[in-house]
Design an enzyme around this catalytic site. Structure first.
Site, mmCIF file in Angstrom:
data_model
loop_
_atom_site.group_PDB
_atom_site.id
_atom_site.type_symbol
_atom_site.label_atom_id
_atom_site.label_comp_id
_atom_site.label_asym_id
_atom_site.label_seq_id
_atom_site.Cartn_x
_atom_site.Cartn_y
_atom_site.Cartn_z
ATOM 1 N N GLN A 37 -8.098 -3.780 -6.806
ATOM 2 C CA GLN A 37 -8.287 -5.179 -6.397
ATOM 3 C C GLN A 37 -7.136 -6.044 -6.943
ATOM 4 O O GLN A 37 -6.034 -5.553 -7.020
ATOM 5 C CB GLN A 37 -9.658 -5.720 -6.825
ATOM 6 N N LYS A 86 -0.438 -1.941 -3.889
ATOM 7 C CA LYS A 86 -0.323 -1.247 -5.185
ATOM 8 C C LYS A 86 -0.207 0.256 -4.994
ATOM 9 O O LYS A 86 0.494 0.922 -5.735
ATOM 10 C CB LYS A 86 -1.557 -1.548 -6.060
ATOM 11 N N GLY A 90 -9.032 0.630 -1.683
ATOM 12 C CA GLY A 90 -8.475 1.531 -0.668
ATOM 13 C C GLY A 90 -6.978 1.504 -0.826
ATOM 14 O O GLY A 90 -6.334 0.514 -0.506
ATOM 15 N N HIS A 91 -6.430 2.565 -1.385
ATOM 16 C CA HIS A 91 -4.983 2.601 -1.599
ATOM 17 C C HIS A 91 -4.344 3.492 -0.537
ATOM 18 O O HIS A 91 -4.584 4.690 -0.499
ATOM 19 C CB HIS A 91 -4.663 3.107 -3.006
ATOM 20 N N ASP A 122 -5.149 -5.715 -2.112
ATOM 21 C CA ASP A 122 -4.396 -5.247 -0.939
ATOM 22 C C ASP A 122 -2.921 -5.633 -0.996
ATOM 23 O O ASP A 122 -2.288 -5.846 0.041
ATOM 24 C CB ASP A 122 -5.004 -5.804 0.374
ATOM 25 N N LEU A 177 7.924 -7.473 2.623
ATOM 26 C CA LEU A 177 8.908 -8.501 2.973
ATOM 27 C C LEU A 177 9.236 -8.424 4.466
ATOM 28 O O LEU A 177 9.391 -9.443 5.139
ATOM 29 C CB LEU A 177 10.190 -8.277 2.146
HETATM 30 P P1 IMP Z 1 -17.193 -5.735 -3.905
HETATM 31 O O1 IMP Z 1 -16.096 -5.306 -4.813
HETATM 32 O O2 IMP Z 1 -17.530 -4.712 -2.853
HETATM 33 O O3 IMP Z 1 -18.398 -6.209 -4.645
HETATM 34 O O4 IMP Z 1 -16.651 -7.002 -3.079
HETATM 35 C C1 IMP Z 1 -16.389 -8.242 -3.704
HETATM 36 C C2 IMP Z 1 -15.161 -8.917 -3.105
HETATM 37 O O5 IMP Z 1 -14.001 -8.185 -3.466
HETATM 38 C C3 IMP Z 1 -15.170 -8.974 -1.582
HETATM 39 O O6 IMP Z 1 -14.525 -10.159 -1.176
HETATM 40 C C4 IMP Z 1 -14.316 -7.787 -1.185
HETATM 41 O O7 IMP Z 1 -13.734 -7.950 0.077
HETATM 42 C C5 IMP Z 1 -13.291 -7.823 -2.292
HETATM 43 N N1 IMP Z 1 -12.701 -6.501 -2.530
HETATM 44 C C6 IMP Z 1 -13.259 -5.436 -3.150
HETATM 45 N N2 IMP Z 1 -12.399 -4.419 -3.197
HETATM 46 C C7 IMP Z 1 -11.272 -4.833 -2.607
HETATM 47 C C8 IMP Z 1 -9.984 -4.232 -2.393
HETATM 48 O O8 IMP Z 1 -9.697 -3.092 -2.767
HETATM 49 N N3 IMP Z 1 -9.083 -5.014 -1.747
HETATM 50 C C9 IMP Z 1 -9.337 -6.285 -1.367
HETATM 51 N N4 IMP Z 1 -10.500 -6.890 -1.566
HETATM 52 C C10 IMP Z 1 -11.463 -6.174 -2.180
#
Ligand code: IMP
Length: 438
Positions: free
Chosen positions: A221, A17, A41-42, A14, A329
Site C-alpha cells: 500500500q 513498488k 497486488g505487485h 499502486d 513518467l
Molecule cells: P483494505 O486494505 O482491503 O481494508 O482496503 C482499505 C483501503 O486500502 C481501500 O481504499 C483499498 O482500495 C486500499 N488498498 C488496499 N490495498 C491496496 C493496494 O495494494 N493498493 C492500493 N490501494 C489499496
C-alpha cells in the site's frame, strides 16, 4: 555490514513498488514484507511475462533470494498456497526460500464475510476495501482474539478459540451457519502445510544481518493509506509507513539504513476517500487509459489526478524518505501541460501540509503550477540525459516541491526501462545498479 533499504509507497498505493523492488532485488539477499496482506497486488513484468504477487515478496522471482513474511502481515493461508502453486506453474519453486513469521495473524473465512458486511453497514461512507478480510483480521489481532501461525497445532486452546470466535461471528453475520469444527479442521490442515515455511523471522533477520546479508524491507500500500498517518478512516488497517517495518518484522530502527519512497509522476487512488488532485473529466480518463490504472487485486478503475506534492512531502517527513523512485513518467508523454499541486487552498488560507481532519481536506482546492509537457516520448529511455528538456525540468520541480531528490525514474513497465541516476544516493545504495537492468 550490508546496507538495508526500505522501499515504500509515498502516495495511496499502486506506485509501482513491485517493479522497483524487483529491479533492486539483485542487490539483496532477503526481501521482507512487514504489513498488509493479499490486498496488495505487485505487478512485475519479466521478459514480457506478467506476474502479479499479492502476498509473497516479488523477490521470489530471483534465484537464491530469501523472502520473508513478517509478523505484521495478515496471512490468508489459502491465498498463500494459491500463490505458491501459481509460481510453481510458472516454473518458480519457492522451496526453502520462504519464511513466514510464526507470529503472523491469520485471515479466516469469517473475516472476509465481516469485511463485506462492515462495508454494507457503512453504506455511503464505505471505505472501498478489497473485501479480503484485512480489516477484520487486524481487529481481531488488536482485540487479542486473533489466531496466529504458531497457534495451528492440535490443542485444546485452538479448538476453544475457534469455537468461541466462530460462534460469536455467527451471531453477527446473518444466516451464517459456519461450523466451528469445519474451520478448526481446515486450520489444522493449513498448519501442517505451512509448517516447513514458518519460523522466527526476527531471529532469522538478525542472524542474516550479522552475516552481512542485505535486507530489502518491502512496504505494501502507501503512506497515505497508513492506519495512523493516512487519510483515516479511508485507509488500510496496518502501518504501511516506515514504523511498520520495525514492529512488523522485529527489527530495530537502526537496521534500516535508507528509505526509498516510490511515487508516480501523477497520483492515483483506488477505493473511497479524499484525493484532492483528482481529475474527473477527460484528463483523468486519459491518465487511466494510458497508465492502465486498474486495480491489480480487484480490477477496479483507479481514480487519477495530478502529482500532489503536499501528500508526497508529508510522506517524506513521516517516513524519512531519502530519495524517490519516480514511476510511470512515460504516461505523461504527449500532454501539452502538466500540473503540480504545491498547496491546498482552504477558505482564504493556503496550507502546505496534509491536514488530519478530512473535513478540511474535503473542501480544499489544490493550488497548481502548470508546467509544459513534452512531445518526444520518454517511454523506454534509460539515460537521464536522453529525457526531453521539459521532462527533466518537470522532475527537477518535483524534487523541489517534494523536498527530496529523485534517484530512480521508471519509463516503462519492463526492468530495463529504468534510469538510475549516478549522482544520486541510489548509486551508493546500489553500486553499478545499471548492470542489472538488462
Ligand atoms: P483494505 O486494505 O482491503 O481494508 O482496503 C482499505 C483501503 O486500502 C481501500 O481504499 C483499498 O482500495 C486500499 N488498498 C488496499 N490495498 C491496496 C493496494 O495494494 N493498493 C492500493 N490501494 C489499496
Amino acid at each position: 555490514m550490508g546496507m538495508n533499504i526500505a522501499v515504500l509507497g509515498a502516495q495511496w498505493g499502486d506506485e509501482g513498488k513491485g517493479k522497483i523492488v524487483d529491479l533492486l532485488t539483485p542487490h539483496f539477499g532477503i526481501v521482507a514484507r512487514y504489513q498488509g496482506g493479499h490486498n496488495a497486488g505487485h505487478t512485475v513484468y519479466v521478459n514480457g511475462r506478467k506476474f502479479v504477487l499479492h502476498l509473497i515478496p516479488s523477490g521470489i522471482l530471483h534465484e537464491g533470494v530469501r523472502c520473508v513474511i513478517g509478523n505484521g502481515v495478515v496471512v490468508d493461508p489459502q491465498a498463500l498456497f494459491a500463490e505458491i502453486e501459481e509460481l510453481a506453474r510458472l516454473g518458480i519453486e519457492v522451496g526453502d526460500r520462504l519464511l513466514v513469521s510464526e507470529k503472523a495473524h491469520l485471515i479466516l473465512p469469517y473475516h472476509r464475510e465481516l469485511d463485506v458486511l462492515s462495508e454494507a453497514r457503512r453504506g455511503e461512507r464505505k471505505i472501498g476495501t478489497t473485501s479480503r478480510g484485512i480489516g477484520p483480521a487486524y481487529e481481531d489481532k488488536i482485540g487479542r482474539r486473533g489466531i496466529r501461525v504458531c497457534d495451528l497445532v492440535d490443542t485444546r486452546a485452538l479448538a476453544d478459540e475457534v469455537r468461541e470466535n466462530v460462534n460469536a461471528r455467527n451471531q453477527i453475520i446473518r444466516d451464517s451457519k459456519m461450523e466451528w469444527q469445519t474451520v478448526y479442521e481446515q486450520l489444522l490442515a493449513h498448519g501442517a502445510r505451512l509448517r516447513p515455511w514458518t519460523g522466527d523471522v526476527s531471529l532469522a533477520l538478525h542472524d542474516a544481518m550479522r552475516q552481512g546479508r542485505r535486507i530489502l524491507f518491502e512496504g505494501a500500500q502507501g503512506a497515505m493509506l497508513d492506519i495512523d498517518h493516512g487519510t483515516y478512516p479511508y485507509v488500510t488497517s496496518s502501518n504501511a509507513s516506515i514504523g511498520g517495518a520495525c514492529t512488523g518484522l522485529g527489527i530495530p530502527p537502526r537496521a534500516v539504513h535508507g528509505v526509498l519512497g516510490v511515487a508516480k509522476a501523477y497520483t492515483t487512488r483506488v477505493g473511497e476517500g479524499p484525493l484532492p488532485t483528482e481529475l474527473l473529466g477527460d484528463l483523468g480518463e486519459r491518465l487511466r487509459e494510458s497508465g492502465q490504472e486498474y486495480g491489480a487485486s480487484t480490477g477496479r478503475p483507479r481514480r487519477c489526478g495530478w502529482y500532489d506534492a503536499v501528500a508526497v512531502r508529508y510522506a517524506v517527513r513521516v517516513n524519512g524518505i531519502d530519495a524517490l523512485a519516480l514511476t510511470k513518467l512515460d504516461v505523461l508523454d504527449g500532454l501539452e501541460a502538466i500540473d503540480i499541486c504545491t498547496g491546498y487552498r482552504v477558505g482564504d488560507r493556503t496550507i502546505d501540509t496534509f491536514p488530519a481532519d478530512l473535513n478540511t481536506v474535503g473542501p480544499c482546492t489544490p493550488v497548481y503550477e502548470s508546467w509544459p509537457g513534452w512531445t518526444a516520448p520518454t517511454r523506454g529511455v534509460c539515460r537521464y540525459d536522453d529525457l526531453p528538456d521539459e521532462a527533466r525540468r518537470y522532475i527537477a520541480r518535483l524534487e523541489e516541491v517534494s523536498g527530496v531528490p529523485v534517484a530512480v525514474i521508471s519509463t516503462g513497465s519492463d526492468r530495463a526501462e529504468t534510469i538510475i541516476r549516478d549522482d544520486s544516493i541510489a548509486a551508493r545504495w546500489f553500486p553499478a545498479a545499471s548492470v542489472h537492468l538488462a
